[in-house]
Scaffold this motif. Structure first.
Motif, PDB file in Angstrom:
ATOM      1  N   THR A  22       0.807  -1.255  -0.029  1.00 24.19           N
ATOM      2  CA  THR A  22      -0.018   0.030  -0.029  1.00 24.19           C
ATOM      3  C   THR A  22       0.797   1.263   0.025  1.00 24.19           C
ATOM      4  O   THR A  22       0.438   2.328   0.032  1.00 24.19           O
ATOM      5  N   SER A  23       2.312   1.070  -0.013  1.00 25.48           N
ATOM      6  CA  SER A  23       3.158   2.263   0.057  1.00 25.48           C
ATOM      7  C   SER A  23       2.913   3.338  -1.184  1.00 25.48           C
ATOM      8  O   SER A  23       3.025   4.518  -1.032  1.00 25.48           O
ATOM      9  N   SER A  24       2.344   2.423  -2.353  1.00 23.07           N
ATOM     10  CA  SER A  24       2.177   3.328  -3.287  1.00 23.07           C
ATOM     11  C   SER A  24       0.911   4.499  -3.156  1.00 23.07           C
ATOM     12  O   SER A  24       1.064   5.478  -3.777  1.00 23.07           O
ATOM     13  N   GLY A  40       5.535  -5.049  11.976  1.00 24.79           N
ATOM     14  CA  GLY A  40       5.545  -4.476  10.623  1.00 24.79           C
ATOM     15  C   GLY A  40       6.409  -3.443  10.471  1.00 24.79           C
ATOM     16  O   GLY A  40       7.020  -2.992  11.588  1.00 24.79           O
ATOM     17  N   GLY A  41       6.752  -2.994   9.187  1.00 25.20           N
ATOM     18  CA  GLY A  41       7.505  -2.000   8.918  1.00 25.20           C
ATOM     19  C   GLY A  41       7.070  -0.518   9.078  1.00 25.20           C
ATOM     20  O   GLY A  41       5.975  -0.439   8.972  1.00 25.20           O
ATOM     21  N   ALA A  42       7.840   0.328   9.265  1.00 27.53           N
ATOM     22  CA  ALA A  42       7.682   1.711   9.379  1.00 27.53           C
ATOM     23  C   ALA A  42       8.824   2.386   9.178  1.00 27.53           C
ATOM     24  O   ALA A  42      10.284   2.065   8.941  1.00 27.53           O
ATOM     25  N   GLY A  43       8.815   3.851   9.045  1.00 28.41           N
ATOM     26  CA  GLY A  43      10.160   4.787   9.071  1.00 28.41           C
ATOM     27  C   GLY A  43       9.749   5.971   8.630  1.00 28.41           C
ATOM     28  O   GLY A  43       8.631   6.532   8.846  1.00 28.41           O
ATOM     29  N   ALA A  50       5.918   7.289   8.101  1.00 27.79           N
ATOM     30  CA  ALA A  50       4.983   6.103   7.360  1.00 27.79           C
ATOM     31  C   ALA A  50       5.200   4.576   8.001  1.00 27.79           C
ATOM     32  O   ALA A  50       6.162   4.331   8.569  1.00 27.79           O
ATOM     33  N   PHE A  51       4.120   4.073   7.937  1.00 23.77           N
ATOM     34  CA  PHE A  51       4.252   2.426   8.380  1.00 23.77           C
ATOM     35  C   PHE A  51       3.112   1.729   7.498  1.00 23.77           C
ATOM     36  O   PHE A  51       2.235   2.153   7.016  1.00 23.77           O
ATOM     37  N   GLY A  52       3.506   0.440   7.358  1.00 26.35           N
ATOM     38  CA  GLY A  52       2.643  -0.556   6.452  1.00 26.35           C
ATOM     39  C   GLY A  52       2.912  -1.841   6.909  1.00 26.35           C
ATOM     40  O   GLY A  52       3.667  -2.505   7.056  1.00 26.35           O
ATOM     41  N   TRP A  53       1.497  -2.439   7.524  1.00 27.66           N
ATOM     42  CA  TRP A  53       1.307  -3.688   8.183  1.00 27.66           C
ATOM     43  C   TRP A  53       0.124  -4.427   7.633  1.00 27.66           C
ATOM     44  O   TRP A  53      -0.671  -4.022   6.983  1.00 27.66           O
ATOM     45  N   GLY A  54       0.397  -5.759   7.750  1.00 28.28           N
ATOM     46  CA  GLY A  54      -0.548  -6.760   7.068  1.00 28.28           C
ATOM     47  C   GLY A  54      -1.833  -6.862   8.282  1.00 28.28           C
ATOM     48  O   GLY A  54      -1.594  -6.874   9.131  1.00 28.28           O
TER      49      GLY A  54
HETATM   50  C1  FA5 Z   1       6.210  -3.369   2.987  1.00 31.05           C
HETATM   51  O1  FA5 Z   1       5.228  -3.942   2.280  1.00 31.05           O
HETATM   52  C2  FA5 Z   1       6.273  -1.988   3.275  1.00 31.05           C
HETATM   53  N1  FA5 Z   1       5.700  -1.313   2.066  1.00 31.05           N
HETATM   54  C3  FA5 Z   1       5.880  -1.531   4.712  1.00 31.05           C
HETATM   55  C4  FA5 Z   1       6.434  -0.354   4.922  1.00 31.05           C
HETATM   56  C5  FA5 Z   1       5.363   0.757   4.711  1.00 31.05           C
HETATM   57  C6  FA5 Z   1       7.576   0.080   5.547  1.00 31.05           C
HETATM   58  C7  FA5 Z   1       5.735   2.176   5.175  1.00 31.05           C
HETATM   59  C8  FA5 Z   1       7.921   1.176   5.938  1.00 31.05           C
HETATM   60  C9  FA5 Z   1       6.999   2.337   5.571  1.00 31.05           C
HETATM   61  P1  FA5 Z   1       6.726  -5.722   3.893  1.00 31.05           P
HETATM   62  O2  FA5 Z   1       6.780  -6.450   2.530  1.00 31.05           O
HETATM   63  O3  FA5 Z   1       7.223  -6.330   5.096  1.00 31.05           O
HETATM   64  O4  FA5 Z   1       6.779  -4.358   3.910  1.00 31.05           O
HETATM   65  O5  FA5 Z   1       4.995  -5.823   4.303  1.00 31.05           O
HETATM   66  C10 FA5 Z   1       4.441  -5.590   5.387  1.00 31.05           C
HETATM   67  C11 FA5 Z   1       3.381  -6.446   5.998  1.00 31.05           C
HETATM   68  O6  FA5 Z   1       2.583  -7.000   5.107  1.00 31.05           O
HETATM   69  C12 FA5 Z   1       4.261  -7.671   6.632  1.00 31.05           C
HETATM   70  O7  FA5 Z   1       4.649  -7.624   7.758  1.00 31.05           O
HETATM   71  C13 FA5 Z   1       3.040  -8.618   6.841  1.00 31.05           C
HETATM   72  O8  FA5 Z   1       2.184  -8.451   7.841  1.00 31.05           O
HETATM   73  C14 FA5 Z   1       2.318  -8.397   5.563  1.00 31.05           C
HETATM   74  N2  FA5 Z   1       2.522  -8.996   4.330  1.00 31.05           N
HETATM   75  C15 FA5 Z   1       3.353  -9.338   3.493  1.00 31.05           C
HETATM   76  N3  FA5 Z   1       3.168 -10.162   2.404  1.00 31.05           N
HETATM   77  C16 FA5 Z   1       2.213 -10.753   2.882  1.00 31.05           C
HETATM   78  C17 FA5 Z   1       1.586 -11.938   2.223  1.00 31.05           C
HETATM   79  N4  FA5 Z   1       2.149 -12.792   1.070  1.00 31.05           N
HETATM   80  N5  FA5 Z   1       0.777 -12.531   2.852  1.00 31.05           N
HETATM   81  C18 FA5 Z   1       0.029 -11.895   4.157  1.00 31.05           C
HETATM   82  N6  FA5 Z   1       0.638 -10.825   4.648  1.00 31.05           N
HETATM   83  C19 FA5 Z   1       1.862 -10.230   3.961  1.00 31.05           C
END
Ligand code: FA5
Length: 343
Positions: A174-176, A285-288, A309-313
């Protein structure tokens, strides 16, 4: 003729007043039966002079038809009266419950997450699930052929490349939405939460091909890591419970600098370390802090503004909240009602 007229009127009145099916049945036999009144009139017909026979015959036929119709009408009205009569209804009988659906667990989670962020002024947005490479990667400081892109295991759409925006992709994160929102508002302050579907070529017990992320973005003057920490702690306490808090662990993303993994304290030992969690913390999850190059890509001056920003599942965050131990994450989307009805 007069006698027949009188008979018709009286018979119709009796039929209308009949109180029960039995009474109506008796009247039917009395008027229309083999030895009934109508047949008696028919026998009289033979004794009449030929000129009266025709008129009498016609009136007799009309009378017979009128009685038959009146009896049929009365019959059906007695049946429906009986059906609506409540004296047979046993109010102690358990009712029949129609099957009732409920919102999918992930829809419920999305609603809860939106509400939590809306309370502190984040605006809920949603951006395309089919996106251009520029939005998904290049504007996020990941130039073409950069190895960091590999982590997003992206689906590319088999269509013509756009000269400016590059290839078409299924949004891998969702970072887009950060870029889309900054373009939409043009100028800070920006405070959004983007919750949407993401797709990656990942299919195993901890990954689904389609999943959801929620992405927070705040850009304004003087935004610091303290704001990020305050926001993640607020979310942890609202979503997971009052004793839960977060910690930042250094990490690396191309679109944030510095970058972190956010951890949440274990619900059992609250961060001390126990047999289930070992370290006292679970990864969220990730952030920064938004990278200056990302702000530049949308013409926001990084000297004047900063952001986090942060992006979590959604799926993994929700499982952690409910402390659900699901052997296979894909169960969530297997459409098995026995599983879904539990939420
Ligand atoms: C990201 O996608 C970064 N865009 C997050 C981010 C946003 C970082 C803003 C910094 C600032 P990552 O690839 O780690 O990061 O995915 C984030 C979360 O998405 C994971 O921790 C996980 O919870 C979820 N996720 C990723 N891939 C899958 C998948 N295939 N199935 C289910 N959950 C997933």
């Amino acid at each position: 003729m007069e006698e027949l007229h009188n008979f018709k009127n009286e018979a119709l009145a009796l039929i209308t007043e009949a109180k029960s099916k039995q009474e109506l049945e008796d009247l039917k036999v009395k008027f229309l039966g083999r030895k009934g009144e109508v047949n008696k009139f028919l026998q009289n017909l033979t004794q009449l002079p030929p000129e009266e026979k025709k008129r009498f015959g016609q009136l007799l036929n009309q009378t017979k038809q009128a009685l038959e119709q009146a009896i049929a009408r009365k019959e059906s009205s007695l049946v429906s009266q009986q059906e609506t009569k409540l004296d047979w209804f046993d109010i102690t009988r358990p009712g029949k419950k129609p099957p009732q659906g409920n919102l999918h667990l992930i829809t419920q989670a999305i609603e809860e997450i939106s509400t939590i962020f809306e309370k502190i002024g984040f605006i809920r947005v949603r951006y395309p699930e089919v996106e251009w490479d520029w939005y998904a990667f290049e504007s996020l400081n990941m130039p073409k052929d950069h190895p960091a892109r590999d982590e997003w295991e992206t689906f590319f759409v088999d269509t013509q490349e756009n000269k400016k925006w590059g290839k078409m992709v299924l949004t891998p994160h969702t970072s887009s939405g950060q870029i889309r929102e900054m373009q939409r508002l043009k100028k800070p302050p920006i405070r959004m939460v983007n919750i949407a579907k993401c797709h990656r070529r990942q299919h195993d017990v901890t990954h689904t091909v389609m999943f959801h992320q929620f992405e927070g973005l705040v850009v304004d003057k003087n935004i610091s890591i303290a704001h990020l920490k305050g926001t993640t702690d607020y979310f942890a306490s609202q979503f997971y419970g009052p004793q839960r808090k977060t910690r930042l662990r250094p990490f690396n993303f191309k679109f944030t600098e510095p970058s972190f993994e956010i951890d949440i304290n274990c619900p059992l030992c609250l961060g001390k370390g126990c047999r289930t969690c070992k370290s006292g913390w679970h990864e969220l999850g990730g952030a920064g802090m938004v990278h200056p190059n990302v702000l530049k890509a949308v013409n926001i001056d990084p000297e004047k503004y900063s952001g986090f920003a942060f992006g979590w599942g959604v799926e993994r965050s929700y499982l952690m909240k409910e402390d659900l131990k699901i052997d296979d994450l894909r169960t969530i989307y297997s459409n098995d009602l026995r599983f879904l009805k539990q939420f």
